[in-house]
Design a protein around this motif. Structure first.
Motif, mmCIF file in Angstrom:
data_model
loop_
_atom_site.group_PDB
_atom_site.id
_atom_site.type_symbol
_atom_site.label_atom_id
_atom_site.label_comp_id
_atom_site.label_asym_id
_atom_site.label_seq_id
_atom_site.Cartn_x
_atom_site.Cartn_y
_atom_site.Cartn_z
ATOM 1 N N VAL A 3 0.846 -1.193 0.000
ATOM 2 C CA VAL A 3 0.000 0.000 0.000
ATOM 3 C C VAL A 3 0.886 1.250 0.000
ATOM 4 N N PRO A 4 0.586 2.222 -0.874
ATOM 5 C CA PRO A 4 1.384 3.448 -0.898
ATOM 6 C C PRO A 4 1.292 4.215 0.427
ATOM 7 N N THR A 5 2.390 4.835 0.806
ATOM 8 C CA THR A 5 2.461 5.678 1.995
ATOM 9 C C THR A 5 3.023 7.031 1.582
ATOM 10 N N PRO A 6 2.960 8.039 2.443
ATOM 11 C CA PRO A 6 3.547 9.332 2.083
ATOM 12 C C PRO A 6 5.044 9.246 1.765
ATOM 13 N N GLN A 7 5.761 8.330 2.422
ATOM 14 C CA GLN A 7 7.186 8.160 2.148
ATOM 15 C C GLN A 7 7.438 7.398 0.851
ATOM 16 N N ALA A 8 6.479 6.611 0.415
ATOM 17 C CA ALA A 8 6.606 5.804 -0.800
ATOM 18 C C ALA A 8 5.276 5.834 -1.553
ATOM 19 N N PRO A 9 4.944 6.974 -2.203
ATOM 20 C CA PRO A 9 3.636 7.094 -2.858
ATOM 21 C C PRO A 9 3.417 6.109 -3.999
ATOM 22 N N TYR A 10 4.487 5.532 -4.544
ATOM 23 C CA TYR A 10 4.342 4.563 -5.637
ATOM 24 C C TYR A 10 4.575 3.136 -5.160
ATOM 25 N N GLY A 11 4.620 2.945 -3.829
ATOM 26 C CA GLY A 11 4.815 1.621 -3.264
ATOM 27 C C GLY A 11 6.292 1.301 -3.066
ATOM 28 N N VAL A 12 6.555 0.083 -2.650
ATOM 29 C CA VAL A 12 7.927 -0.361 -2.414
ATOM 30 C C VAL A 12 8.169 -1.677 -3.139
ATOM 31 N N ARG A 17 12.417 -1.140 -0.712
ATOM 32 C CA ARG A 17 12.912 0.134 -1.232
ATOM 33 C C ARG A 17 11.780 0.849 -1.969
ATOM 34 N N PRO A 18 11.619 2.162 -1.753
ATOM 35 C CA PRO A 18 10.515 2.881 -2.405
ATOM 36 C C PRO A 18 10.726 3.009 -3.908
ATOM 37 N N TYR A 19 9.619 2.963 -4.651
ATOM 38 C CA TYR A 19 9.660 3.167 -6.096
ATOM 39 C C TYR A 19 9.666 4.655 -6.418
#
Length: 87
Positions: A3-12, A17-19
Motif C-alpha cells: 500500500v502506498p504511503t507518504p514516504q513511498a507514494p508509488y509503493g515499495v 525500497r521505495p519506487y
C-alpha cells in the motif's frame, strides 16, 4: 507491491525500497534514442552524467547505447533521490 504511503507514494519493491515516480522504460527509450544528448540521464535526475554524455556525444554513441540497455534490463537503477525506477 504494498500500500502506498507518504514516504513511498508509488509503493515499495520486495526488498522494501521505495519506487520512483520515474519509469525505467521511459528512461531506457530516451537514452536509446536521445542518449547522445544525455536525455535519459537528465530524466532520472543524473545531471552530472547527462552533461558528460552531452559533451562526449554519449561516448560516441556507445555509452548511450549501453546505458539505455541497462536502464531497460536492470532492476536496480535509481533516480536522483535513490528510489528504484518503476517498470
Amino acid at each position: 507491491m504494498t500500500v502506498p504511503t507518504p514516504q513511498a507514494p508509488y509503493g515499495v519493491d520486495p526488498l522494501g525500497r521505495p519506487y520512483s515516480d520515474k519509469s525505467k522504460i521511459v528512461a531506457g527509450i530516451l537514452q536509446l534514442f536521445l542518449g547522445t544528448l544525455g536525455i535519459g540521464r537528465f530524466y532520472v535526475g543524473s545531471v552530472g552524467v547527462g552533461v558528460a554524455q552531452l559533451l562526449t556525444c554519449g561516448g560516441l554513441g556507445f555509452w548511450a547505447l549501453i546505458d539505455g540497455i541497462l536502464f531497460l534490463t536492470s532492476n536496480d537503477r535509481t533516480d536522483k533521490e535513490g528510489r528504484i525506477l518503476r517498470g
